[in-house]
Design a protein around this motif. Structure first.
Motif, mmCIF file in Angstrom:
data_model
loop_
_atom_site.group_PDB
_atom_site.id
_atom_site.type_symbol
_atom_site.label_atom_id
_atom_site.label_comp_id
_atom_site.label_asym_id
_atom_site.label_seq_id
_atom_site.Cartn_x
_atom_site.Cartn_y
_atom_site.Cartn_z
ATOM 1 N N LEU A 162 65.478 37.826 91.730
ATOM 2 C CA LEU A 162 65.442 37.115 90.448
ATOM 3 C C LEU A 162 66.820 36.919 89.837
ATOM 4 O O LEU A 162 66.970 36.146 88.900
ATOM 5 C CB LEU A 162 64.537 37.865 89.465
ATOM 6 C CG LEU A 162 63.045 37.846 89.830
ATOM 7 C CD1 LEU A 162 62.269 38.808 88.951
ATOM 8 C CD2 LEU A 162 62.478 36.434 89.703
ATOM 9 N N GLY A 163 67.826 37.649 90.335
ATOM 10 C CA GLY A 163 69.189 37.312 89.973
ATOM 11 C C GLY A 163 69.872 38.160 88.928
ATOM 12 O O GLY A 163 70.967 37.809 88.485
ATOM 13 N N ASP A 164 69.275 39.288 88.494
ATOM 14 C CA ASP A 164 69.960 40.083 87.471
ATOM 15 C C ASP A 164 70.291 41.488 87.964
ATOM 16 O O ASP A 164 70.543 42.394 87.181
ATOM 17 C CB ASP A 164 69.132 40.169 86.187
ATOM 18 C CG ASP A 164 67.922 41.103 86.314
ATOM 19 O OD1 ASP A 164 67.654 41.596 87.430
ATOM 20 O OD2 ASP A 164 67.248 41.335 85.293
ATOM 21 N N ALA A 165 70.328 41.705 89.281
ATOM 22 C CA ALA A 165 70.543 43.044 89.819
ATOM 23 C C ALA A 165 71.941 43.562 89.498
ATOM 24 O O ALA A 165 72.920 42.811 89.479
ATOM 25 C CB ALA A 165 70.325 43.039 91.331
ATOM 26 N N ASP A 166 72.022 44.864 89.241
ATOM 27 C CA ASP A 166 73.305 45.532 89.037
ATOM 28 C C ASP A 166 73.234 46.907 89.697
ATOM 29 O O ASP A 166 72.301 47.191 90.463
ATOM 30 C CB ASP A 166 73.650 45.621 87.544
ATOM 31 C CG ASP A 166 72.584 46.357 86.728
ATOM 32 O OD1 ASP A 166 71.839 47.178 87.309
ATOM 33 O OD2 ASP A 166 72.499 46.124 85.513
ATOM 34 N N GLU A 167 74.201 47.769 89.410
ATOM 35 C CA GLU A 167 74.262 49.072 90.068
ATOM 36 C C GLU A 167 73.081 49.971 89.721
ATOM 37 O O GLU A 167 72.862 50.992 90.380
ATOM 38 C CB GLU A 167 75.569 49.784 89.702
ATOM 39 C CG GLU A 167 76.823 49.150 90.298
ATOM 40 C CD GLU A 167 77.354 47.998 89.456
ATOM 41 O OE1 GLU A 167 76.648 47.581 88.490
ATOM 42 O OE2 GLU A 167 78.457 47.508 89.756
ATOM 43 N N GLY A 168 72.306 49.603 88.705
ATOM 44 C CA GLY A 168 71.146 50.398 88.322
ATOM 45 C C GLY A 168 69.837 49.843 88.832
ATOM 46 O O GLY A 168 68.773 50.289 88.401
ATOM 47 N N SER A 169 69.886 48.896 89.754
ATOM 48 C CA SER A 169 68.666 48.240 90.223
ATOM 49 C C SER A 169 68.058 48.933 91.433
ATOM 50 O O SER A 169 68.768 49.442 92.306
ATOM 51 C CB SER A 169 68.953 46.778 90.593
ATOM 52 O OG SER A 169 69.348 46.030 89.466
ATOM 53 N N ASP A 170 66.715 48.924 91.488
ATOM 54 C CA ASP A 170 66.032 49.256 92.722
ATOM 55 C C ASP A 170 66.335 48.166 93.742
ATOM 56 O O ASP A 170 66.594 47.020 93.374
ATOM 57 C CB ASP A 170 64.513 49.296 92.527
ATOM 58 C CG ASP A 170 64.072 50.335 91.513
ATOM 59 O OD1 ASP A 170 64.820 51.297 91.292
ATOM 60 O OD2 ASP A 170 62.980 50.162 90.950
ATOM 61 N N VAL A 171 66.256 48.521 95.017
ATOM 62 C CA VAL A 171 66.407 47.528 96.088
ATOM 63 C C VAL A 171 65.004 47.271 96.630
ATOM 64 O O VAL A 171 64.530 47.934 97.556
ATOM 65 C CB VAL A 171 67.353 48.027 97.190
ATOM 66 C CG1 VAL A 171 67.587 46.928 98.224
ATOM 67 C CG2 VAL A 171 68.683 48.477 96.590
#
Length: 266
Positions: free
Chosen positions: A40-49
């Motif tokens: 969806l385009g908002d991933a950062d270092e705190g995102s699940d993969v």
């Protein structure tokens, strides 16, 4: 795809993951996608993969054991991303269309080494995100494997989830008293309200921004604090929630369940 994300370290983990599945499952592996925040385009270092693997038939016991062993090896890689893979192994026919029975399938939770049977990803939301925005790491575009999910069906599922989950959180206040879960709930409910308004799934950032514009302005500081801490969310997993934000989040849930917060649509 050799560079599915903006993070080289994560791309290396995903390359090893993809190669491992291809080696272990061979022609039984039909596709492997990134879904969730990275799609969806908002991933950062705190995102699940978030991943979704499509297999020709349900995994046999022997296949599940080899895949399980591979996940333990991936988990031990010298990269924080390796501990945040989360996803499911869908038989192709089960994935293709809605499953009212919510059949459990092999699932790897974020932070876990162990596959378990779960219906966590067996939802229209996951099907919609994967079909419309999934990043293919192996196999054909997801639209070839998943039927269209209508906005009406998506809204119905989200509304049911909102009321079931929100009521459960209010019934057990201790469930919210967690430095990771409290802002996660705020962003998730904002996304749900956004999706109910549009009939589509949006990122956490898009959901919090939409909610800041369209809900009562008293929620705006709570929404901003939730998103601003997202990249560091895993560091707060064993901390209690901020008492003020905990109280505000309970009010936010009640407001969402009452259907009161919408002011306008954009």
């Amino acid at each position: 795809m050799t560079h599915p994300t903006p993070f080289p370290d994560l791309n290396d983990v995903l390359a090893q993951f993809t190669a491992g599945l291809v080696r272990l499952l061979g022609p039984e592996l039909l596709a492997l996608y990134l879904q969730g925040s990275f799609a969806l385009g908002d991933a950062d270092e705190g995102s699940d993969v978030d991943f979704l693997a499509v297999v020709r038939f349900p995994l046999t016991s022997a296949q599940a054991e080899t895949v399980q062993a591979m996940h333990r090896t991936i988990f031990d890689l010298p990269s924080p991303w390796a501990q945040h893979l989360e996803g499911s192994y869908f038989p192709a026919e089960l994935l293709r269309r809605p499953d009212p029975a919510s059949t459990p399938i092999p699932y790897l939770d974020n932070g876990s080494r162990t596959l378990e049977d779960s219906d966590h990803d067996n939802s229209l939301v996951v099907r919609w995100v994967t079909r419309e925005h999934g990043i293919s790491m192996y196999g054909p575009p997801a639209l070839e494997l998943i039927e269209v999910v209508t906005p009406e069906a998506l809204r119905a599922e989200i509304l049911n989830t909102l009321h079931r989950w929100g009521a459960a959180l209010l019934t057990d206040p201790d469930e919210l008293n967690n430095g990771w879960r409290q802002p996660h709930v705020v962003m998730s409910i904002a996304r749900m309200l956004h999706s109910l308004n549009t009939g589509a799934i949006h990122s956490k950032l898009a959901g919090t921004e939409w909610a800041s514009r369209n809900l009562d302005f008293r929620w705006t500081p709570l929404l901003k604090r939730a998103w601003n801490g997202h990249s560091r969310q895993f560091l707060r997993y064993y901390e209690p929630a901020d008492p003020v934000d905990l109280h505000l989040t309970q009010q936010f849930i009640r407001s969402a369940l009452d259907g009161a917060p919408l002011k306008s649509a954009d």
